[in-house]
Scaffold this active site. Structure first.
Site, PDB file in Angstrom:
ATOM      1  N   THR A 133       0.877  -1.168   0.000  1.00 38.48           N
ATOM      2  CA  THR A 133       0.000   0.000   0.000  1.00 38.48           C
ATOM      3  C   THR A 133       0.909   1.211   0.000  1.00 38.48           C
ATOM      4  O   THR A 133       1.983   1.154   0.586  1.00 38.48           O
ATOM      5  CB  THR A 133      -0.836   0.011   1.297  1.00 38.48           C
ATOM      6  OG1 THR A 133      -1.699  -1.100   1.289  1.00 38.48           O
ATOM      7  CG2 THR A 133      -1.658   1.281   1.448  1.00 38.48           C
ATOM      8  N   GLY A 161      -9.358  -4.379   2.570  1.00 40.09           N
ATOM      9  CA  GLY A 161      -8.452  -4.400   3.717  1.00 40.09           C
ATOM     10  C   GLY A 161      -8.593  -3.154   4.580  1.00 40.09           C
ATOM     11  O   GLY A 161      -9.631  -2.480   4.596  1.00 40.09           O
ATOM     12  N   ASP A 162      -7.526  -2.842   5.283  1.00 39.25           N
ATOM     13  CA  ASP A 162      -7.526  -1.723   6.227  1.00 39.25           C
ATOM     14  C   ASP A 162      -7.434  -0.349   5.558  1.00 39.25           C
ATOM     15  O   ASP A 162      -7.837   0.658   6.145  1.00 39.25           O
ATOM     16  CB  ASP A 162      -6.311  -1.853   7.152  1.00 39.25           C
ATOM     17  CG  ASP A 162      -5.022  -1.833   6.319  1.00 39.25           C
ATOM     18  OD1 ASP A 162      -4.837  -2.765   5.509  1.00 39.25           O
ATOM     19  OD2 ASP A 162      -4.235  -0.881   6.442  1.00 39.25           O
TER      20      ASP A 162
HETATM   21  N1  ASP Z   1      -2.894  -3.173   3.837  1.00 37.31           N
HETATM   22  C1  ASP Z   1      -3.184  -3.557   2.480  1.00 37.31           C
HETATM   23  C2  ASP Z   1      -4.405  -4.411   2.445  1.00 37.31           C
HETATM   24  O1  ASP Z   1      -4.535  -5.267   3.302  1.00 37.31           O
HETATM   25  C3  ASP Z   1      -2.083  -4.258   1.794  1.00 37.31           C
HETATM   26  C4  ASP Z   1      -0.689  -3.894   2.179  1.00 37.31           C
HETATM   27  O2  ASP Z   1      -0.447  -2.846   2.752  1.00 37.31           O
HETATM   28  O3  ASP Z   1       0.226  -4.686   1.894  1.00 37.31           O
HETATM   29  O4  ASP Z   1      -5.190  -4.278   1.544  1.00 37.31           O
END
Ligand code: ASP
Length: 295
Positions: free
Chosen positions: A156, A186-187
């Site tokens: 991200t 996701g988050d």
């Molecule tokens: N946090 C992101 C998600 O879970 C992916 C990542 O940061 O690697 O969608």
């Protein structure tokens, strides 16, 4: 007091995701972070707002195929691209977020347009409809795909900025996790999980395994700690909490005093930061950075 007398030192930090980065890709990650930083830095140096600086830096990261956000996003289990992004304004606590969008060229800019609107989060077709209603830039999903040459690209991008009026903003943008279930979010677009900003406390942008970051409401925990300790200690406390559920993470933080902090449990985490009077720095690993909570 005049506005000039109220002016404070600006600060900005960007990240390119918490993940293992192959040595041959380190320079591309450093360079990409520095380019994105420069865009936001220029906004802040010209007296622009933290929200605009974050949007512009994240747009630059979305344009860089090195990173899994916008152009360069990864495919889910069905082979589709689904993008999530969010931005938060620490002055008003307004949040704009989009999730599972497929044709928005710059999800962060649609999220920024939502800051003045009532909804916090729009998903899928509804988010794209909002984009059409507000003259967003569209593209074919195939236009976002790149050959990742073996780099899984799960990560991200994000940015936190403090402007010279003391306003803080935070943003995230992601293509999610390679091979994830269609519709999985996701988050990254969830305030309190992947990002948060509050002028009275600071701002944070995260990367990592979204399900773990959501279960631990890691951005919210970080902000809570930041009310009483410096960014480095707050990051340590947040990462310790993550240990309850496992999973890797990386965090970038600026507090209300302009102190910058960052940390990660992933093998690498590309970041670049700068502040008034301090030149830009870029790193791939926290161990490379001699500074503690640089102000
Ligand atoms: N946090 C992101 C998600 O879970 C992916 C990542 O940061 O690697 O969608």
């Amino acid at each position: 007091m005049s506005e000039v007398a109220n002016r404070r030192a600006w600060a900005i930090i960007v990240h390119g995701g918490a993940k293992p980065i192959a040595p041959e890709l380190h320079q591309a990650h450093r360079d990409g972070c520095l380019r994105a930083l420069a865009v936001g830095q220029a906004v802040l140096e010209a007296g622009g707002s933290a929200v605009v600086a974050v949007e512009m830096s994240v747009r630059a990261l979305e344009d860089d195929a090195t990173f899994n956000a916008g152009y360069g996003a990864v495919r889910n289990a069905r082979g589709d691209i689904e993008l999530d992004a969010a931005i938060m304004d620490g002055a008003s606590l307004a949040v704009g977020a989009v999730a599972a969008v497929k044709t928005l060229r710059h999800p962060i800019s649609v999220a920024a347009t939502m800051l003045s609107q009532t909804p916090v989060l729009l998903v899928g077709d509804g988010a794209e409809m909002f984009g059409r209603e507000h003259d967003a830039e569209f593209c074919a999903p195939a236009d976002l795909l790149v050959d990742r040459r073996g780099d899984p690209g799960c990560d991200t991008v994000g940015c936190v900025a403090l402007d010279s009026l003391g306003n803080i903003a935070a943003g995230t943008s992601t293509g999610g996790l390679t091979g994830c279930h269609p519709g999985r979010v996701g988050d990254s677009p969830l305030p309190g999980c992947g990002l948060y900003a509050d002028n009275q406390v600071g701002g944070v942008s995260l990367s990592g395994e979204g399900e773990s970051l959501i279960r631990t409401t890691l951005a919210a925990r970080l902000m809570h700690s930041l009310e009483s300790v410096a960014p480095g200690a707050a990051i340590d406390a947040a990462l310790a909490r993550l240990g309850r559920v496992g999973g890797e993470a990386g965090l970038v933080v600026i507090d209300a005093d302009g102190r910058i902090g960052w940390g990660h449990t992933s093998a690498q985490f590309a970041v670049a930061y700068a502040s008034a009077g301090q030149p830009p720095h870029a790193f791939i690993n926290r161990d490379e950075d001699p500074q503690e909570d640089s102000a």
